[in-house]
Design an enzyme around this catalytic site. Sequence first.
Site, PDB file in Angstrom:
ATOM      1  N   GLY A   1       0.860  -1.186   0.000  1.00  0.00           N
ATOM      2  CA  GLY A   1       0.000   0.000   0.000  1.00  0.00           C
ATOM      3  C   GLY A   1       0.890   1.228   0.000  1.00  0.00           C
TER       4      GLY A   1
ATOM      5  N   CYS B   1       6.316  -5.374   0.812  1.00  0.00           N
ATOM      6  CA  CYS B   1       6.452  -4.114   0.083  1.00  0.00           C
ATOM      7  C   CYS B   1       6.371  -2.917   1.045  1.00  0.00           C
ATOM      8  CB  CYS B   1       5.436  -4.041  -1.048  1.00  0.00           C
ATOM      9  SG  CYS B   1       5.870  -2.821  -2.308  1.00  0.00           S
TER      10      CYS B   1
ATOM     11  N   ARG C   1       6.486  -0.916  -7.709  1.00  0.00           N
ATOM     12  CA  ARG C   1       7.054   0.243  -6.982  1.00  0.00           C
ATOM     13  C   ARG C   1       7.808  -0.259  -5.747  1.00  0.00           C
ATOM     14  NH1 ARG C   1       2.625   4.045  -5.268  1.00  0.00           N
ATOM     15  NH2 ARG C   1       4.389   5.369  -4.710  1.00  0.00           N
TER      16      ARG C   1
ATOM     17  N   HIS D   1       5.411  -8.659  -3.747  1.00  0.00           N
ATOM     18  CA  HIS D   1       4.039  -8.965  -3.325  1.00  0.00           C
ATOM     19  C   HIS D   1       3.749 -10.453  -3.500  1.00  0.00           C
ATOM     20  CE1 HIS D   1       2.302  -4.848  -2.902  1.00  0.00           C
ATOM     21  NE2 HIS D   1       3.284  -4.536  -3.727  1.00  0.00           N
TER      22      HIS D   1
ATOM     23  N   GLU E   1       1.419 -12.195  -2.334  1.00  0.00           N
ATOM     24  CA  GLU E   1      -0.019 -12.479  -2.360  1.00  0.00           C
ATOM     25  C   GLU E   1      -0.617 -12.347  -3.752  1.00  0.00           C
ATOM     26  OE1 GLU E   1       0.159  -8.032  -2.108  1.00  0.00           O
ATOM     27  OE2 GLU E   1       1.347  -9.721  -1.386  1.00  0.00           O
TER      28      GLU E   1
END
EC number: 4.3.3.6
Length: 197
Positions: free
Chosen positions: A52, A84, A140, A175, A177
């Site tokens: 996020g 992240c 990112r 990530h 997930e």
Amino acid sequence: MQAGVIAVQGDVAEHAAAVENAAAAHGEPAEVVEVRDAGVVPDCDALLVPGGESTTISRLIRREGIDEEIRDHVASGKPVLATCAGLIVCSRDAKDDRVDALGLVDVSVDRNAFGRQKDSFEAKVPVSGLDGPFHAVFIRAPLIDEVGAGVETLATVDGRPVAVRDGPVVATAFHPELTDDSRIHDLAFYPEKEVVA
């Protein structure tokens, strides 16, 4: 197992599915709860600090009093998976005054060091403890640029750490997930057991 996903901001549903898959591989039920307020973390066996926006996550968990509960969770030896932005929030040094880093992982991190959204990429990454490479999705992504003496590097890309373990905390720059592979969640939450593919 009751797993809490810090849900003040960021991706939640994908992590919940990965936790449930990892638990099922060990023949265990898993209840996943979203953590938006103080008072939930103490009942959790495991925690996820997802991706996020790290500045937003940091500000909101501090405002809600969740930050100290996460520190207590780790101090008690319970597992955490930070991915992240979660890696940035859990780091010792986020190199950004807007992020009140929790200091749970003895690393320093450069935010968005792998580039902007358009520079996102995927790579097959060998991960210590896993049988076969992991398909890692970098969006990112932060760069771990300094690793403390007690931190185990689990994976690298071009010689740079992208997954580490510091005590009960596993942190990734990618990530996990966003794939159908729950082995990183398994590695984080079942450290004493063999990872089940």
